[in-house]
Write a protein that holds these residues in place. Structure first.
Motif: not given
Length: 702
Positions: A267-268, A271, A278-279, A282, A304
């Motif tokens: 996930s990082h 992003a 980083n996420e 978002l 998330l």
């Protein structure tokens, strides 16, 4: 007023209550309710909620309790008595025939007299009065029809076979193959006459009440889902990295992997490929809702969620090891769905991000029609994240087939005007254009054209896939970067409301009303949940915990304000907002608020597994089904609710008083604990509050 039953308890035990007494109470409700009302006025057992709660209801003890008995091989705490039912049926059959004729004649006579009175009535009274009369007449005929079936109706409330414990109607792959559906169409939804099952689906023999959130996100009981320990241990390395088996539980860790790196790193990486630190950033970039196609077991969405990102998992029906079933068991949004030949049941421009990782979809087949469907449901300025074994294949590789597939997807994305932001390893991120001028400036070639007006359906319901670019004609074409970020997005601006044809005052009033209703619901459930915990004189009942429920189904979501009120009340829930196909379509508005939901015909089975939801809520659904004269009965609807509801789960229905009384009689056949709650501020409507009992196989009794 209604005659109460024993209070339900949220926990590991079964619910008390005398179902036989309750059936008799439902059939003679008018007489007994009046007697109870008179008696309760002087009774010391009279219980009412505090002044801050506008609901009032009474409790009284049942006359007797019965021992558990075995019926059809299953343990039931309140069995029916067949001899009593047959005797009553014999005595009432002749009377019912006469009653049916009398009611019809009476209804016609009253309608005639009502019509005469309407000559001098106002238009508002005309519409309101006619609807009340129509609902009452339908309700009376419903009651007579249910009673006239006698013991036959009770037989329909038997338990389903054990093979049905994970049954999802309309997704019978074997039957679809026999009917000639191939090339992926066998995974599509096909609802036929045989898809209805009017029986009660049992929980698995070793089923346990799920852990409360957030513990349930990371640990589930293995016996609650259709996956065996052997399947977990014998599966490939990909699955082993995703979950760990610990005796009778499955544990999920964010350090576990769905791709080459762990979830946090993955996930990082996404992003960073978009251009964020980083996420956690978002949401600031305009991302709130994500559609995860073939979500594995929901680990990305679980990671998330604490960052205010709401991920909807969608995957094919699977008889065992289902991605959707396990994601729901973890308390994550999910539904069964396939777009092999039909569009997804979402409006155009619904999601801020779409994610696809190792999902098995052949994106390079059928002239890219699946990529076109992704483009349809993706909002302007939104992102498509794709992780695949043949993504970013270098030209020097020997596997020319993988190179060919990668070249097709990359070139087709250009034809859709997607901007390739970044590609790292096997992950690629595209961005959908914010403006429409790109489509007109494209060079003429094999790429898809803009859909003509007749083919650009904004809210399709299992509509065939279209090989043209949709959503460009929608007034909702607003880039995600220009929308308010979450949580401000939940309160749409007057300009956005105008797009949906909703007045700001109506929207504001709806939100205020539902905030009050949610407070009342929680206060209403307090004495039911904590009835076995005595309090000191003068103390109020404790408020139910914020994480009492997790998965919530709203069957008639209107503007989605019930969802909004739950979040404002800091309840740790997510809500599946369902907009009935026979009602006004507010689903685009709900999705624009940053919630998730679908269109659905409630005369068909909902695309989810049994025991998916902790709470089912519906406001005005019974009236809607009645007025629109739907092609299914109230009994069919309640069997579907029972299928979707977890053991010890809650049902809250608000509707016309006459329909609530009819519904209350049906709950006895489902073996639910049920209470009718009167609303002080509204004499036309009532609440029906129910709890489903915990019933398992007799061979593995509680």
């Amino acid at each position: 007023m209604s005659r109460p039953l024993h209070r339900g308890v949220l926990g590991g035990g079964r619910l008390p209550g005398n179902i036989q007494d309750y059936i008799e109470d439902s059939q003679m409700k008018v007489k007994i309710d009046k007697e109870d009302f008179d008696r309760s006025r002087t009774s010391s057992d009279h219980v009412s909620l505090s002044l801050r709660n506008p609901f009032q209801f009474l409790f009284s003890e049942n006359s007797s309790s019965k021992q558990d008995s075995t019926e059809n091989g299953f343990v039931v705490s309140d069995p029916f008595t067949p001899t009593t039912l047959r005797n009553r049926h014999m005595l009432t059959l002749l009377f019912l025939k006469f009653s049916l004729v009398l009611i019809v004649i009476l209804g016609i006579s009253v309608s005639f007299l009502w019509t005469i009175s309407l000559m001098t009535a106002s238009k508002g009274h005309m519409l309101h009065g006619y609807r009340r009369l129509q609902e009452q007449l339908v309700s009376d005929l419903w009651d007579i029809g249910e009673l006239s079936l006698g013991s036959t109706r009770f037989k329909e409330s038997e338990f389903c076979s054990l093979e049905s414990e994970n049954y999802v109607p309309c997704f019978n792959i074997t039957e679809n193959l026999e009917l000639g559906f191939t090339e992926g169409k066998e995974f599509d939804r096909h609802c036929g006459p045989m898809s209805k099952q009017n029986c009660l689906i049992l929980a698995p023999p070793k089923y346990k009440i799920p852990h409360r959130w957030p513990t349930g996100r990371d640990v589930i009981w293995i016996d609650n889902v259709k996956i065996t320990a052997q399947e977990v241990l014998s599966s490939g390395s990909l699955t082993k990295r995703m979950m760990m088996l610990d005796e009778d539980q499955i544990s999920f860790s964010f350090a576990s992997s769905m791709v080459d790196d762990n979830i946090e790193d993955y996930s990082h990486q996404i992003a960073e490929m978009i251009g964020l630190r980083n996420e956690s950033y978002l949401v600031q970039a305009g991302v709130r809702t994500m559609l995860d196609i073939g979500c594995g077991y929901g680990s990305l969405g679980a990671h998330l969620f604490p960052k205010q990102l709401l991920t909807m998992c969608i995957a094919n029906y699977e008889a065992s090891g289902s991605q959707v079933e396990i994601a729901l068991e973890r308390g994550l949004p999910a539904m069964v769905g396939s777009f092999a030949s039909k569009q997804l049941p979402f409006p155009s421009l619904s999601f801020d991000m779409i994610h696809s990782a190792w999902d098995g979809v052949e994106w390079d087949k059928k002239d890219g029609i699946h990529l076109i469907e992704v483009d349809r449901v993706l909002r302007p300025g939104g992102y498509f994240v794709w992780t695949s074994p043949f993504a970013n294949t270098p030209a020097s590789v020997r596997d020319k087939e993988s190179l060919k597939r990668w070249d097709f997807v990359r070139n087709f994305a250009k034809d859709l005007c997607w901007d390739l932001l970044s590609q790292q390893d096997k992950t690629v991120v595209w961005k959908k254009p914010s403006k429409k001028n790109c489509y007109a400036s494209r060079k003429h070639g094999p790429g898809p054209l803009i859909c003509k007006e007749g083919r650009d359906v904004e809210s399709p319901y299992y509509h065939p896939l279209e090989a043209c670019i949709g959503g460009t004609r929608s007034r909702r074409w607003i880039p995600i970067q220009e929308r308010a970020t979450w949580p401000s997005r939940a309160m749409l601006s007057p300009k956005e409301l105008a797009v949906h044809g909703v007045l700001p005052d109506d929207f504001t009033e709806d939100n205020i009303n539902w905030k009050s209703a949610v407070r009342d619901y929680w206060s209403l459930l307090s004495p039911l949940i904590f009835s076995d915990h005595p309090k000191r004189p003068g103390e109020e009942d404790p408020i139910p915990p914020y994480n009492m429920v997790r998965n919530v189904l709203d069957m008639n979501a209107h503007f989605g304000s019930f969802n909004s009120a739950l979040l404002d009340g800091r309840k740790s829930v997510w809500v599946m907002n369902v907009v009935p196909t026979i009602g006004v379509n507010h689903l685009p508005l709900i999705l624009d608020r940053g919630f998730v939901g679908v269109l659905h015909d409630w005369c068909e089975a909902f695309p989810s597994y049994p025991r998916s939801y902790d709470m089912v809520h519906a406001d005005g659904l019974l009236s809607l089904q009645t007025v629109k004269q739907s092609h299914c009965s109230m009994v069919d609807l309640f069997f579907e609710i029972d299928r979707l509801l977890r053991p010890e789960g809650w049902v809250i229905l608000r509707d016309a008083a006459s329909l609530i009384e009819s519904a209350r009689a049906i709950t006895a056949r489902l073996k639910w604990e049920a209470r009718v709650v009167e609303i002080e501020s509204n004499n036309d409507e009532k609440l029906l509050v129910c709890q489903k009992p915990f019933v398992r196989s007799s061979s593995n009794s509680l």
